[in-house]
Every structure is written in C-alpha cells, then in structure tokens.
Design an enzyme around this catalytic site. Structure first.
Site, mmCIF file in Angstrom:
data_model
loop_
_atom_site.group_PDB
_atom_site.id
_atom_site.type_symbol
_atom_site.label_atom_id
_atom_site.label_comp_id
_atom_site.label_asym_id
_atom_site.label_seq_id
_atom_site.Cartn_x
_atom_site.Cartn_y
_atom_site.Cartn_z
ATOM 1 C CG ASN A 110 -7.458 5.779 -1.512
ATOM 2 O OD1 ASN A 110 -6.336 5.322 -1.706
ATOM 3 N ND2 ASN A 110 -7.905 6.824 -2.173
ATOM 4 C CD GLU A 145 -2.984 9.376 -8.420
ATOM 5 O OE1 GLU A 145 -3.519 10.495 -8.219
ATOM 6 O OE2 GLU A 145 -3.380 8.337 -7.899
ATOM 7 C CB CYS A 171 -7.000 11.110 -5.658
ATOM 8 S SG CYS A 171 -6.777 9.827 -6.912
#
Length: 489
Positions: free
Chosen positions: A137, A233, A267
């Site tokens: 992304n 992460e 995110c």
C-alpha cells in the site's frame, strides 16, 4: 557431565524445508552475500554511507513522473496520494537519516562510576544483516525509509517488497542498481510467503515486517524459532474522538481525509469516529456533505480511487453488509445502482454499534463509521475496546483534556486536532501496541532498531587490585559503609 533432573536440552526442530532445502538455496546465497558485504560496509564512515543514500534520493526524485505512473497503475493510487504518501515521505526519510544518523548514533560517555574510577562509553553498533518486508500500500516509503536507517546504521539489507507490484519492483531494482551500492549491501528478493519464509530461515540478524496482523504473527513465530528479533508494524483500527467543544468543521474535514486517503487502504486510516452527542448532528452533516463532494473513480484527476485488491474489496463489502443488516445506515451517495470491484464509494455510516465487525476489524476501504458518546470515560472505553493499538486522534479546544485523553488511549501515538501526523513526520518514532505490533520505525528509535548497544568501561589499571576485589579486607568494610551513607543515604 551430570545435569540436574530439571535440565532438558532442547531438541532441534525437524524442518524439511530448512536452509539446506533446494527451494531455500537462493535465499541462503543472498544471505551469504549480505553477510560477506557487511564488514566492509560497516567500516565506511557516516559521510561515505550518506553519499549512497543521497544518490538514491536524487535518482528517486529524478524519476518522479515514472514512479507516480507506476503507483497509480499497479497500486491504484491517485496522483496526489502517490506524490504525497510515497514520494514526499520517502524523500524526507532518506534525507533525514542521511543528514542526522551520525549525530543520533554518537557514543555516550560517562566519567566516574560510583566509588570506582572507571570511565564508560556506550556505543551503537549495527545488528548485521536486516530483512525488511514491505507492503503493497505504501511501497516506496515503507521500503526505502527503513532501508536508509539500516544502511546508515551500518547494516546490509535484504528487501522483500510486495509480490503484487511486479513492474514497480522492477523499477525499484533498477533504482538500487543505478545507485551503485557495493555488491551484497542492498538486495531485492521477489516472491510471496515462501520468499519471506526462506529469507527468515536463512538467518538474518533482524526482521522488520510491515503488513497485516495475521501475517505478522506468522513471521514472528518463524523468527522466534531462531531467536531472531523482530519489529512488527501491523494493522490498526484507529479511533477519532470529537469532543463537544471541538472545531467541528475542522474535525469533519480531518475525518473525511483521514478515512479516505488512498481509499482507506492505510493502517493509520481513521476507522471509527466517536462524536459527543451535542455535536453529532453537525459533524455528521458536514462529513456527509464533504464525502458527497469528493471526485471518485478509477481514472482521471480524482480525490479517491478504487481499491487495489479484490480480497480487500470482498472483506470490506462483507463488513458493510453485516453492519447494514444489523441496523447501520449508509448516509452517502454512490451505492444507488450497485457497485462491483474495484470500485468502492467513500461511505459514511451512522447507527453503528461497538460489536459490529466494521467497528472491530481493520477495514481496508473508504468507510467512516460514526457513533455518539455522552461522557469522556465512555469515549476512552470505546476507543480502547478493539484488539488494535496503533494510533488515534482527539479533537478539542481544551489542551488539558486533549493531553489527558491522549494518555489514556491504548495506542502507540495520538494526534491532537489533526490526523495521520505521526507517520508523516519522519523525525517521530512510529509504531503500535496490542495487535498493532511492537517496536518503532522512524525517528531516532527507528535508527536504533538496527543497532546493538555495547557498553565499554575503561580503568587506567595502575593499581594491582581494587577495593572490592578478593581478598575482602575487613578494615575497608566500615569505610565502604560510610561511603554508602554519604552518597546514597
């Protein structure tokens, strides 16, 4: 040698697809090349390493038009999202570590240690070879920024980008080759899950994984078998709290941008909005108006583009269908004539409840669920009642309230009267807690993630003994007790 009964030596696990397996051979060779290159790379001075990072940055910006095109074609990014969220942030991160790494890794010195005469120095040394697993992304910033940190720390890098972006990965390989890194210093490994597993089995000294929570758990389990430290992460379900005294129009504008940036495929997206009941109607009306004004589609100049993956579309549709079935109401246009992948209109939802999947699970789509709260404690409870803990935001004009709420939220970061700031400023450490992972990227902490801390003490060594060495001297005992009282009593 006889061991106590409670001691049980560990038995090696049977692993038919271990490092010696034929399918793992390419990854073993890559790891060997990285390990062979690391000592010479580490010996380079900071200015010498920075010269490579500087060249990488300049070549990246030189080809910005090509990168924007590839990010749009393969990553479904709008031109502005490609420029802002990948190119700008990547360039900022590269320049930050290029300029600041030497100062951030400067040794710390200590003079006298208690009654001893030793001096000490604390050093930051490179961990060795680092495996970086980057997502689809934000493929430039989430690959190149940590790579720059690792390189400036003196590590060699194995970079595994997303297999969903073959043309962009080919361009990334060209970029690294043109930069001219010494052989083995930066290598790009292509493939899917099997590539990640093969690279972990080859034994890197550190793993940084950015991606979904379930994939992160899989990486963590595999690395744990070899005691390889990880930075993870992972996903988020970030909440925005809008208090009764907030600047409502600003909050609505921030929510719409924070939820629909890159079609919600981040995110750090705003995924839940908790609005005080006194301003709920005003906030919702403004959020709906703004959302309906957005230019949306899969071509041309637009604010919000389509989704990048079919599985992301299907998961978001399932969450939306369940929410509507349980009483949620779609407040925005775009769904009147039916929609199919990859299109997903920016959507504001009201009537949501905390137990809905769209309020509990990460949603990689442009959906903004809005619900009310009455008391501050209720807002904090609702914000914390999810498995994730990446980031959050608070909108209020009361500074003390803002800081109090930020401290009570179970997240790695929090923005006050803004959104998505922590990951946008490369000087700041970024990471999460709970199901959002652990460790920090960006900032000084992101640089130290690729270092081992070493302490060196130094004594002049002129005396043949020390007061606390054998044999213990009874005559010195009262003097040491007096010293203890004087210094610490």
């Amino acid at each position: 040698m006889t061991f106590p009964a409670f001691y049980q030596p560990e038995q090696p696990e049977s692993n038919p697809a271990g490092p010696d397996h034929p399918e793992k051979a390419p990854y073993v060779r890559m790891m060997e090349a990285a390990r062979n290159a690391q000592p010479d790379w580490r010996r380079l001075s900071f200015p010498e390493r920075a010269a490579y990072v500087r060249r990488l940055r300049k070549l990246l910006i030189r080809d910005k038009e090509e990168w924007i095109g590839l990010l749009g074609e393969e990553g479904a990014k709008t031109p502005m999202d490609a420029l802002f969220t990948d190119l700008v942030t990547a360039a900022q991160g590269l320049k930050h570590y290029e300029k600041k790494a030497a100062r951030m890794l400067r040794p710390r010195r200590y003079r006298r240690l208690g009654f001893l005469s030793e001096r000490a120095r604390v050093l930051q040394e490179p961990v060795g070879t680092v495996l970086l697993v980057a997502p689809w992304n934000f493929p430039l910033q989430l690959a190149l920024v940590p790579a720059a940190a690792a390189l400036m720390a003196g590590c060699t890098v194995l970079l595994k980008p997303s297999e969903r972006l073959p043309r962009l990965n080919a361009k990334l390989r060209e970029l690294l080759a043109e930069t001219g890194f010494p052989a083995g210093v930066v290598q790009l490994a292509e493939g899917a899950r099997e590539a990640v597993e093969g690279l972990i089995d080859a034994g890197p000294d550190k793993v940084l994984f950015t991606g979904g929570t379930e994939a992160g758990r899989s990486v963590y389990r595999r690395a744990a078998g070899r005691l390889i430290p990880c930075e993870l992460e992972l996903g988020g379900k970030d909440a925005m709290i809008v208090c009764g005294d907030a600047h409502v129009k600003r909050a609505a504008q921030a929510a719409v941008w924070g939820a629909f940036l890159h079609a919600g495929q981040a995110c750090l997206s705003v995924e839940r909005v908790l609005v005080h009941e006194s301003v709920f109607a005003e906030f919702t009306e403004e959020a709906v108006r703004l959302t309906n004004s957005l230019r949306y589609g899969d071509r041309g100049w637009r604010d919000v583009g389509p989704l990048a993956t079919r599985d992301g579309w299907e998961k978001a549709m399932a969450q939306l269908d369940e929410a509507v079935r349980l009483g949620a109401v779609v407040q925005t246009k775009g769904w009147e004539e039916g929609v199919d992948s990859p299109l997903f209109p920016p959507t504001v939802l009201t009537g949501v409840t905390p137990g809905m999947k769209i309020m509990q699970e990460e949603t990689f789509a442009p959906v903004l669920p809005v619900m009310t709260f009455r008391e501050e404690r209720e807002a904090v409870r609702l914000a914390n009642a999810v498995p994730y803990g990446l980031s959050a935001s608070v909108f209020t004009k009361d500074r003390k309230r803002a800081l109090r709420l930020a401290r009570e939220l179970e997240t790695g970061s929090c923005s006050i009267n803004n959104v998505i700031v922590p990951v946008s400023d490369v000087r700041l450490p970024f990471g999460g807690m709970k199901g959002s992972g652990f460790g920090r990227i960006r900032g000084r902490e992101g640089l130290l993630a690729f270092c081992r801390t070493k302490t060196i003490t130094r004594e002049r060594g002129l005396a043949k003994s020390a007061v606390n060495w054998f044999p213990y001297r009874e005559t010195a005992f009262p003097y040491m007790k007096a010293w203890l009282s004087r210094w610490y009593g």
